[in-house]
Every structure is written in C-alpha cells, then in structure tokens.
Design a protein around this motif. Structure first.
Motif, mmCIF file in Angstrom:
data_model
loop_
_atom_site.group_PDB
_atom_site.id
_atom_site.type_symbol
_atom_site.label_atom_id
_atom_site.label_comp_id
_atom_site.label_asym_id
_atom_site.label_seq_id
_atom_site.Cartn_x
_atom_site.Cartn_y
_atom_site.Cartn_z
ATOM 1 N N ALA A 30 -24.456 10.952 54.719
ATOM 2 C CA ALA A 30 -24.131 9.524 54.844
ATOM 3 C C ALA A 30 -24.625 8.918 56.151
ATOM 4 O O ALA A 30 -25.185 7.816 56.148
ATOM 5 N N GLY A 31 -24.442 9.595 57.254
ATOM 6 C CA GLY A 31 -24.885 9.045 58.536
ATOM 7 C C GLY A 31 -26.388 8.807 58.572
ATOM 8 O O GLY A 31 -26.868 7.815 59.118
ATOM 9 N N ARG A 32 -27.115 9.699 57.966
ATOM 10 C CA ARG A 32 -28.574 9.611 57.948
ATOM 11 C C ARG A 32 -29.093 8.545 56.978
ATOM 12 O O ARG A 32 -30.094 7.872 57.254
ATOM 13 N N PHE A 33 -28.425 8.378 55.844
ATOM 14 C CA PHE A 33 -28.931 7.486 54.803
ATOM 15 C C PHE A 33 -28.203 6.149 54.696
ATOM 16 O O PHE A 33 -28.581 5.305 53.890
ATOM 17 N N GLY A 67 -38.842 15.694 49.461
ATOM 18 C CA GLY A 67 -37.951 16.735 48.940
ATOM 19 C C GLY A 67 -36.481 16.408 49.112
ATOM 20 O O GLY A 67 -35.620 17.240 48.848
ATOM 21 N N GLU A 68 -36.171 15.198 49.551
ATOM 22 C CA GLU A 68 -34.779 14.790 49.734
ATOM 23 C C GLU A 68 -34.116 14.566 48.374
ATOM 24 O O GLU A 68 -34.756 14.138 47.425
ATOM 25 N N PRO A 69 -32.810 14.827 48.297
ATOM 26 C CA PRO A 69 -32.105 14.520 47.047
ATOM 27 C C PRO A 69 -31.968 13.000 46.904
ATOM 28 O O PRO A 69 -32.205 12.256 47.854
ATOM 29 N N HIS A 70 -31.582 12.564 45.725
ATOM 30 C CA HIS A 70 -31.213 11.155 45.560
ATOM 31 C C HIS A 70 -29.923 10.954 46.344
ATOM 32 O O HIS A 70 -29.095 11.861 46.451
ATOM 33 N N TRP A 71 -29.725 9.751 46.883
ATOM 34 C CA TRP A 71 -28.501 9.468 47.635
ATOM 35 C C TRP A 71 -28.076 8.044 47.361
ATOM 36 O O TRP A 71 -28.891 7.122 47.331
ATOM 37 N N GLY A 72 -26.794 7.871 47.158
ATOM 38 C CA GLY A 72 -26.243 6.539 46.934
ATOM 39 C C GLY A 72 -24.738 6.604 47.002
ATOM 40 O O GLY A 72 -24.173 7.405 47.740
ATOM 41 N N ARG A 73 -24.099 5.774 46.211
ATOM 42 C CA ARG A 73 -22.640 5.739 46.187
ATOM 43 C C ARG A 73 -22.165 5.822 44.739
ATOM 44 O O ARG A 73 -22.848 5.386 43.830
ATOM 45 N N HIS A 133 -17.877 6.136 46.979
ATOM 46 C CA HIS A 133 -18.021 7.370 47.750
ATOM 47 C C HIS A 133 -19.498 7.742 47.868
ATOM 48 O O HIS A 133 -20.243 7.646 46.895
ATOM 49 N N PRO A 134 -19.945 8.198 49.056
ATOM 50 C CA PRO A 134 -21.331 8.655 49.163
ATOM 51 C C PRO A 134 -21.543 9.882 48.290
ATOM 52 O O PRO A 134 -20.665 10.750 48.197
#
Length: 130
Positions: free
Chosen positions: A59-62, A107-113, A118-119
C-alpha cells in the motif's frame, strides 16, 4: 426449402438447444460440487488472506496510483484512465490502479482496493475481465 427440410432444421435446432442446456446443467453441477468442497473453500480463504496481506504490504508503495485513479475518476479524465491497467476482478470489486502493462514489464502483481476499500494485490486475471 421444402416442408420436410424446414422440419428437419427445427428438429436439429431443438436437439442442439437441448444439448446446450444439458451441458450447462452438468457444468453448473460440477462447479457447485468443486466450489463446495471444504478443501477448495479453505484454499479460497488462504488465497484471499494472502492477497489482502500483500495488498497492505504494498500500500505505501502503490498508494499514489490509487490517488491518481480516484482523481481521474472525479475529473472524468479519460486520458489517465486509458493508461491504467485493464486488469480487474470485477466480480470481487477489484480494479487494478497501476500503469498499463505493469505486470508484463515489471512483474508486479495487480494492486487496488476491494469493494470495502481494503488494499489488495493479486496475480493473473479473472474470466470476468470484460
């Protein structure tokens, strides 16, 4: 087309329709059986917990990507939204907020909420990515 040919075509169409319906019923039964298995349910819970843990970890990074996405939605900025990853798990209320093709190039995973806010991070895509 003769009456006999027309009748044969109707019979053929009805038979194909019946076969499709039977195939759907069998597929639904199989899916329900597999999804109802206690081990499958346990693994689903483990995966969900890991996706939430990884989401919190990243979360802090994205978070700036989430902020950018929220601002673009508020501003109706199609240019920004068009450059965001199309990966989503709509059935679970997840939309990836990272840059387009991030998973291929970094190669990063998908990220969202999640729908609850919730992240969350996940790998791959779901069949409902339409």
């Amino acid at each position: 087309m003769t009456d006999l040919n027309a009748q044969a075509a109707r019979v053929q169409a009805a038979a194909e329709s019946r076969l499709r319906q039977q195939a759907w019923r069998e597929a639904e039964f199989t899916i329900e059986t597999v999804a109802g298995d206690p081990e499958v349910q346990r693994l689903h819970t483990v995966i969900q917990e890991e996706e939430l843990r990884l989401g919190r970890e990243l979360a802090g990074r994205f978070q700036p990507f989430a902020d950018r996405h929220e601002q673009a939605v508020r501003d109706h900025d199609g240019g920004v939204l068009g450059r965001i990853c199309p990966g989503k798990h709509g059935q679970w209320g997840r939309i990836c907020v990272l840059d387009e093709r991030h998973d291929v190039t970094t190669g990063e995973p998908h990220w969202g909420r999640t729908a609850e806010g919730h992240p969350v991070a996940w790998l791959g895509t779901a069949p409902d990515n339409d």
